[in-house]
Design an enzyme around this catalytic site. Structure first.
Site, PDB file in Angstrom:
ATOM      1  CB  CYS A 131      -0.937  -0.004   1.194  1.00 40.24           C
ATOM      2  SG  CYS A 131      -0.100   0.373   2.740  1.00 40.24           S
ATOM      3  CB  CYS A 138       7.001   0.217   3.600  1.00 39.33           C
ATOM      4  SG  CYS A 138       6.112  -1.331   3.802  1.00 39.33           S
ATOM      5  CB  CYS A 169       3.618  -6.692   1.651  1.00 40.52           C
ATOM      6  SG  CYS A 169       2.111  -5.922   2.245  1.00 40.52           S
ATOM      7  CB  CYS A 175       1.366  -4.130   8.369  1.00 44.71           C
ATOM      8  SG  CYS A 175       0.350  -3.806   6.920  1.00 44.71           S
ATOM      9  CG  HIS A 178       1.571 -10.156  27.683  1.00 48.60           C
ATOM     10  ND1 HIS A 178       0.349  -9.627  28.052  1.00 48.60           N
ATOM     11  CD2 HIS A 178       1.843 -11.136  28.574  1.00 48.60           C
ATOM     12  CE1 HIS A 178      -0.088 -10.279  29.127  1.00 48.60           C
ATOM     13  NE2 HIS A 178       0.801 -11.187  29.460  1.00 48.60           N
ATOM     14  CB  CYS A 234       1.932  -4.513  28.024  1.00 49.27           C
ATOM     15  SG  CYS A 234       0.461  -3.530  27.710  1.00 49.27           S
ATOM     16  CB  CYS A 260      -4.409  -7.281  23.060  1.00 47.96           C
ATOM     17  SG  CYS A 260      -2.718  -6.669  23.049  1.00 47.96           S
ATOM     18  CB  CYS A 292       5.469  -1.188  19.408  1.00 45.90           C
ATOM     19  SG  CYS A 292       5.737  -1.902  17.798  1.00 45.90           S
ATOM     20  CB  CYS A 316      -1.165  -0.606  18.291  1.00 45.10           C
ATOM     21  SG  CYS A 316      -0.170  -0.379  16.806  1.00 45.10           S
ATOM     22  CB  CYS A 375      -0.360  -5.417  20.030  1.00 43.95           C
ATOM     23  SG  CYS A 375       0.874  -6.302  19.037  1.00 43.95           S
ATOM     24  CB  CYS A 381       1.551  -5.774  12.210  1.00 38.19           C
ATOM     25  SG  CYS A 381       2.702  -4.511  12.767  1.00 38.19           S
TER      26      CYS A 381
HETATM   27 FE1  FSX Z   1       2.532  -3.909   3.172  1.00 41.65          FE
HETATM   28 FE2  FSX Z   1       4.169  -1.615   2.464  1.00 41.65          FE
HETATM   29 FE3  FSX Z   1       1.425  -2.957   5.150  1.00 41.65          FE
HETATM   30 FE4  FSX Z   1       1.382  -1.167   3.462  1.00 41.65          FE
HETATM   31  O1  FSX Z   1       3.864  -1.026   0.833  1.00 41.65           O
HETATM   32  S1  FSX Z   1       3.460  -3.752   5.071  1.00 41.65           S
HETATM   33  S2  FSX Z   1       0.361  -3.191   3.180  1.00 41.65           S
HETATM   34  S3  FSX Z   1       1.461  -0.797   5.635  1.00 41.65           S
HETATM   35  O2  FSX Z   1       3.089  -0.476   3.254  1.00 41.65           O
HETATM   36  O3  FSX Z   1       3.955  -3.375   2.037  1.00 41.65           O
HETATM   37 FE1  SF4 Z   2      -0.806  -7.980  27.196  1.00 44.24          FE
HETATM   38 FE2  SF4 Z   2      -2.217  -6.639  25.354  1.00 44.24          FE
HETATM   39 FE3  SF4 Z   2      -3.044  -6.729  27.892  1.00 44.24          FE
HETATM   40 FE4  SF4 Z   2      -0.901  -5.312  27.211  1.00 44.24          FE
HETATM   41  S1  SF4 Z   2      -3.005  -4.915  26.564  1.00 44.24           S
HETATM   42  S2  SF4 Z   2      -1.107  -6.668  28.979  1.00 44.24           S
HETATM   43  S3  SF4 Z   2      -0.015  -6.599  25.616  1.00 44.24           S
HETATM   44  S4  SF4 Z   2      -2.830  -8.485  26.456  1.00 44.24           S
HETATM   45 FE1  SF4 Z   3       3.711  -2.869  17.145  1.00 49.50          FE
HETATM   46 FE2  SF4 Z   3       1.730  -4.588  17.581  1.00 49.50          FE
HETATM   47 FE3  SF4 Z   3       1.205  -2.186  16.594  1.00 49.50          FE
HETATM   48 FE4  SF4 Z   3       2.458  -4.004  15.074  1.00 49.50          FE
HETATM   49  S1  SF4 Z   3       0.346  -4.140  15.852  1.00 49.50           S
HETATM   50  S2  SF4 Z   3       3.020  -1.832  15.290  1.00 49.50           S
HETATM   51  S3  SF4 Z   3       3.712  -5.059  16.613  1.00 49.50           S
HETATM   52  S4  SF4 Z   3       2.050  -2.635  18.631  1.00 49.50           S
END
Ligand code: FSX
Ligand code: SF4
Ligand code: SF4
Length: 307
Positions: free
Chosen positions: A52, A55, A155, A193, A230, A233, A260, A269, A281, A287, A290
């Protein structure tokens, strides 16, 4: 090299409270990069397959303009479909020319996956000699000539959304595409992502100044992907006390009930945070894991608790 590998990794693993690699572009890293740049700037070709463009946006948005200045001074970004001024067949021809002239010496950054169904026709990146040029063809040709590949995003590292269940495009990540073609070029995976800009910039800087960083069994740089979300967290106490959200607006409870996937996810993160340290997130949602290579199918359904 004035900055030892150990010191460098310490800077990269720094947090928002300390140093964000790309946010501030720490002077010592800039200096190390400038020292590395005294030789010939390594050419970098950036390809976009099925993705998309998030990145690139993640990288450029957050750290603009410092990153542009540093990366253009330190590397030679020869081709980038979104940010380069030129376009069309001439730009593509120049890209192949740069690759040919720098065989075994240029680096490939690959954002997005490589669809192989129907001979790759689901991702056409341009025209060459009056014919479609597919991402698959470009990766076959450039992948084997590159010194190394930075596979970016979910991706590029796992197939991501384009490669998820139900897709008809057979979108492969770089490692699987290379394995299918017998290409042995080394790959570093920077998942997410999108990926955090610090993860991209920190890895590029490490490669240029100290070589390939230590990687985990998913080929991810350990310096960014070794800590469990976790276990670190801010809501761990509530998790242990069994205090769970029933609505996202409840900011004082653990999000496990909302799906989560922090317990299954290793990345920094929780301390690095996103959007220049504004939030991450789990602050406002969950979370969903990703950065793990089984994402998205292995983390679905996103809003159901871990089974
Ligand atoms: Fe994938 Fe890159 Fe997700 Fe997007 O292009 S990692 S769909 S945020 O950005 O490849
Ligand atoms: Fe674990 Fe998610 Fe709860 Fe944080 S919010 S303690 S990462 S399950
Ligand atoms: Fe980080 Fe989880 Fe958000 Fe991905 S989904 S950016 S691993 S907090």
């Amino acid at each position: 090299m004035s900055l030892s590998r150990r010191e460098f990794v310490k800077l990269c693993t720094g947090t928002v409270a300390g140093i964000g690699v790309s946010r501030m572009f720490h002077p010592e890293i800039v200096q190390a990069l400038q020292e590395a740049a005294t030789g010939k700037k390594p050419p970098v070709i950036w390809l976009q397959g099925t993705g998309c463009t998030g990145c690139s946006v993640s990288l450029l948005n957050t750290v603009h303009p410092t990153i542009a200045e540093v990366l253009l001074k330190v590397i030679s970004l020869e081709y980038h479909p979104t940010v380069m001024g030129s376009e069309g067949e001439m730009a593509l021809e120049n890209m192949f020319h740069v690759a040919e002239a720098n065989k075994g010496k240029f680096f490939l950054a690959v954002e997005g996956a490589i669809p192989v169904a129907e001979d790759g026709i689901f991702c056409v990146i341009g025209e060459r000699h009056g014919h479609h040029l597919t991402m698959m063809q470009a990766m076959k040709e450039l992948g084997s000539q590159a010194a190394g590949v930075l596979a970016l995003g979910a991706c590029g590292t796992s197939g991501g959304i384009p490669g998820a269940k139900g897709s008809i495009t057979q979108s492969l990540p770089v490692t699987k595409f290379f394995a299918s073609q017998g290409i042995k070029t080394p790959v570093i995976n920077i998942p997410g992502c999108p990926p955090h800009p610090d993860w991209i910039v920190g890895t590029i800087a490490h490669v240029l100044t100290h070589g390939i960083p230590e990687l985990d069994d998913q080929l991810r740089p350990k310096m960014f992907f070794k800590e469990n979300i976790h276990s670190n967290c801010p809501y761990l106490k509530q998790y242990e006390e069994g205090k769970f959200q029933t609505t996202f607006t409840d900011k004082s409870s653990c999000r496990a009930s909302m799906g989560c996937k922090g317990p299954l996810t290793n990345s920094d993160c929780f301390k690095r945070k996103w959007n220049n340290g504004v939030n991450w997130c789990v602050d406002n949602a969950i979370c969903h894991g990703c950065v793990e290579l089984e994402w998205p199918d292995g983390m679905a359904p996103f809003y159901a608790p871990i089974a």
